[in-house]
Structure formats: structure tokens, C-alpha cells
Design an enzyme around this catalytic site. Sequence first.
Site, PDB file in Angstrom:
ATOM      1  N   GLU A 428     -15.755 -12.027-115.183  1.00  7.38           N
ATOM      2  CA  GLU A 428     -14.880 -10.876-114.977  1.00  7.38           C
ATOM      3  C   GLU A 428     -15.708  -9.683-114.491  1.00  7.38           C
ATOM      4  O   GLU A 428     -16.597  -9.208-115.185  1.00  7.38           O
ATOM      5  CB  GLU A 428     -14.222 -10.596-116.331  1.00  7.38           C
ATOM      6  N   ASP A 501     -14.727 -10.972-121.069  1.00  3.34           N
ATOM      7  CA  ASP A 501     -15.068 -10.097-122.193  1.00  3.34           C
ATOM      8  C   ASP A 501     -14.236 -10.445-123.425  1.00  3.34           C
ATOM      9  O   ASP A 501     -13.123 -10.937-123.310  1.00  3.34           O
ATOM     10  CB  ASP A 501     -14.789  -8.628-121.817  1.00  3.34           C
ATOM     11  N   ASP A 503     -12.412  -8.739-125.248  1.00  4.16           N
ATOM     12  CA  ASP A 503     -11.459  -7.678-125.570  1.00  4.16           C
ATOM     13  C   ASP A 503     -10.092  -8.054-125.007  1.00  4.16           C
ATOM     14  O   ASP A 503      -9.902  -9.154-124.501  1.00  4.16           O
ATOM     15  CB  ASP A 503     -11.947  -6.329-125.015  1.00  4.16           C
TER      16      ASP A 503
END
Length: 638
Positions: A428, A501, A503
Amino acid sequence: MAQPTLDTPEYTASSIQILEGLQAVRKRPGMYVGSTDARGLHHLVNEVLDNSIDEVLAGACTTIDVTLQADGSCSVRDDGRGIPVEVHPKYHRPTLEIVMTVLHAGSKFDRRAYKVSGGLHGVGVHVVNALSEWLEVRVRRDGHEYFQRYERGAPVAPLSVVGPATSTGTETRFKPDPTIFETTAFDAETIARRLKELSFLNPGVTIRFRSEKDGAVSEFHHAGGIAEFVEDLNANATPLFRPPISLHAKRESTDVEVAVQYTDGYNETTLAFVNNINTVDGGTHVVGLRSALTRTLNDYARQRGWIKGEKEGLTGEDTREGLTCVLSVKVLEPQFEGQTKAKLGNSEVKGQVDSAVSQKLAEYFEEHPAVGQALISKALQAAQAREAARKARELTRRKGLLEGGGLPGKLADCHSRDPGQCELFIVEGDSAGGTAKQGRDREFQAILPLKGKILNVEKARLDKMLQNEEIRALITAIGTGIGDDLDLAKLRYHKVILMTDADVDGAHIRTLLLTLFYRKMPALIAEGRVYIAQAPLYRLQKGAKMAYAFSDEERDRALAELGGMKGVTIQRYKGLGEMNAEQLAETTMRPGARELLRVTVDDAARANELFQILMGEEVEPRRHYIEEHAVEVTNLDV
Ligand code: 0RA
């Protein structure tokens, strides 16, 4: 009737034989239940359950109670006729004991009209017994309640009468043997899903499920059968018509039942069952169904002049856009094929299903012309989009974008040209992409950084998908192509690793990527080629000592090991970009040091539901789902 003989006179030659049989099962459990992991463990429950379902099919049972007991055992109780207890003519012991220690499908006591053996099912409950630390069976029959206990398959005492009974039925309670199984913890959700599935497939039955661990209870009863199953599958989608088309016909000894509904989406979900067993790898019954659908829709459209000429016509893919379908066939002697025995091989079934579905579907369209028209119109739109996609593809191919020579500019490819060795990390963002490039082993690890969020393919057709640059880069790098044109032999990397990630954004991007793979390159997932990288959340340091933690629990454990908080620096990684190249390599990328999660799809119905909810049009169920399953969404492992 007279009291049955409960003493067991001949514990000689035949009992040695029995013990040898049980020993064989314990020696090679994988041969009987597939594996000794969680999947094999749950197979035990299915085996016991199948026996009760047979009583349902025989019209002798209406209610089944499944309980996960506090002591780690599982019990299945039915109100069927009860396993016979009279002395078995060949073994000179109660039939119940023989069923629990020797007999299996195909024997004289096999009540099954439609067999489940030949696959992993139907191996016999003596297999469950052999693989259990202990098993207790209670049978209510002829006014008595009978009881026997076994340990590791062998009876610890003769069958005894423990009381009177006013009803009939069987209860089997077993505790899996921890020396056989890697895990003996039953998963309530896995079991509940199978129970729900069985209650759709056998609309007469009520199945109650209780977990003594948390007191949770549920009840499954679906009088609407597989039509209700289809409605349930489409609960988070927008159907084009209601109720689902429901067809039932018999060809020779094969019983064919289908429920069909279309949604305004673009994906297909077909669940296929043979004798109540989910054939996840399809087979001849699915081929017959598809052939019937394509031909019937083409015939119908031609008769009405909506399609003209020989060249025009709907392809199979056109007729399956937005299709949700449950196919349930009963076959006398099924042959299950393939690694996981989840594919039907009987060649005669193709024609039987084709013929049954073609006839009944044509009749349905005669009676429901508005539905017929809506389906043709949907399929014609799909055909147009297919044509547009073909043109777009040709254009990009001419530009060299989809060819091996024209790899995307942002792909940092590896040196090796041996796909078996090669790995593709999909990363990403450019910043993490840069770190990954520095940290990789360029001999066999390639990096493809993606910009932001890719297109949501749950809401887009092929033509629109191919206009998206990120998706084109991805498809080109992987090499196989997509949809019906997918060619696994062209796969350029045997490991395709999603590295996002830890998150919310990362979870979203990962879900978008998984949606793309699941919907457009399902073979990649089926072959076990898609992985999720596991990056650490924390780095802990105290003097020269250093540790990584991949969860909050691990962090706390590491803290304890380092002697508490004092003098410990804790770094929390919010994204991959916060790690330096060496850190990323040693925790997440380097074989031997890293841990990869392989993406598998055990349960197509659940995966379909997940993607519909997470990626579909409807906002409300998504919000609801995310609130309910916040933890699972961030650790999506479908
Ligand atoms: C053999 C014959 C009959 C029933 C059963 C087995 C039977 C097995 C299981 C296993 C779990 N629940 C079960 N219920 C029944 C037929 C007996 C008869 O004709 O009365």
C-alpha cells in the site's frame, strides 16, 4: 418384547478383530477424517450429525439437539427410531455396540437411500468413537433407555438398561482425543453454519444448538427449504424478483432441486450439494445446471426475437451475472473426486440435471413472462458489457499493457523467472513500497506498490474494472488474466502476498484486494496462492534486548519477559512506512522469520455474505456488521 440379551459372550476372536479395526483408524486418522486439524475435528461432529439427518430423510426424526458441553465434549441427540440394540447375528453382540465399533456405510444396517460415502462423509460413527477420548451413547427404544460408554473406541462395560423410556431416539456424546487432534476446541460458529445449512436442505427438521460455555442457544428451522436459503444468501443484496424460482424434478433415480434468484449485482454465487454434502469444487451436477441455464435463456430470447442470428447469443457467463443459486441433488451412488472429495464425478448426472432444469425452467418462464423478460434483459446487458470489455482488452493488449513484455512501470520485478520461487508483494502506497524494495531479496521477491484504494469490483463490471490503472497493473503483474479467461499456467509468482498497514485503511485496501481475487481470480485462492503478510504492531527495546509484538497480548507478554515497563521503550507502528527496510524484512518479508497467513475460502456462503456486506451497495448492513465484528474485520481471513 423380551429383555434383550445384554451380556456379551464372545469377547474372543471378534473382539480382537474390532480392536484391530479401531487401532487402524487411530493410526491413520487422516484417511478417515481428512486431517487432524480443526477441519478434521469438526468432521467428527458432521459424521454424528449425518446419522441423525438420515433419520430425518427416513421420515423418522423431526428434532435434533446439538450441544457443546462445558467439559469439551459434544452431544448430538435426535428423536429418531434409535439405533437397534438386539444381538447382531454375526457378531453375537448388541447391534449398537457393533455400529459404534465396526459397522460403516454399505453394511446391512445402512439405512441410507442416498449414500454419502465415497467422499469423506459416511465413514461411520465407529471412526468418531475410535478418535474420541471417550464416547457415551444413549438409545431410547422399545420402552428402555440403553447406555454404553467407550474409551478410545473400546467399550468399558457391556450395554446396559439404565431406565425406562417413553420416546425413541439416540444421543451420542463424545470428547475428541487430544492425543490425536492438534486442537480439540470446537468452533461454535463453524458448527452453527453447518446446522443452518442442514436446516435449509432438510426443511422438515428443527435443529437446536446450545453452547454450555457461554449459554448461547439458537434454533434452525426453515420450512421454505433451499428457496429460503437463496433469500438468506441475498439478504444483503437487491433481488430482481421475489420469491426465488424454485424447481424440483426427478430423472431416473436422481432427485434435482434448484432455487434461483438474480440480484442487481454482477457476481455469481452457486452453492451445490449432493446428498446434503457441499460440493465446493462443483462437478457434473453444476455443469448440467449451467448448461441448462444458458440453453434455456437463449432459446427463450430467440423465440421472442430478442436475439437474432446465429452469431449473437448469450454466453454462460452472461446468464450467470448476478445469479444466486442453490442446487441440491440426491444421487444413489455418488462418486466424489479430487483432493478434498468435494467434486461430483458421476457423468450421468450432468444430463439428468440439465434435462430436469431445462424443462422446469422453460415451464416457469411460460407462467412468469415478466421474470423471463427481466432475466433476458439483464443477460443482454452483460453481453454488451462483455463485448465492451473485449474491445478494451484488445486496445490495451495492442498497447502492450497486458502482455508479458509490457510489465507495469511501477513493478519492481525479481530476477528469477521461476514462478515456483517467486513472490509478489502488493504494498500500500509508494512510501511503504520504497521500504519494501530496499528490504526485499531481489532474487525472488517482487514489489508492486498500489496508489491508494483500488476500485471496488463488487460494484463494477469487467469493462469498468479494466479501465482502472491500478487493477490493470495488478493483473498484468500476476500474469494469469481474469474471469473465464484465467490461465493458472501463466501465473508469474506462486506467492501473491498482500502487505497493508495494520489500520482501518489498510484493512479496507486488503478487503478490496481480496474481493478482486475472490470474485475475478477465484482459482488463485483455491490453489492457495494468496497470502496476507503479518506485520508487527510494536517494537519493544530494553538495553540490548529487543522484541517485536504482533498483538496487544504479545506486547504484554514481551513486557513481562523484559521485566516490566521500567526502562522499556515501546514503539507502536502505525504503518509499514514507519519501519526501516531491515526491520520490515526481518519481521514481515524474510522466509523463515516471517509468518504468512494463507487466504482460504472454506465456506462460499459465508465469503459471499462477507463480500456482499463489506463491499456491496447497502450501507446499513455494513455498518451493522462492522459494529458487530470489529475484531474480525481487521483480521479478515476468509
Ligand atoms: C440402523 C437402523 C435403524 C436406525 C439406525 C441405525 C439409527 C442410527 C442412528 C445414529 C444416530 N441416530 C440414529 N438413529 C437411528 C432403523 C431401526 C428401525 O428400523 O427401527
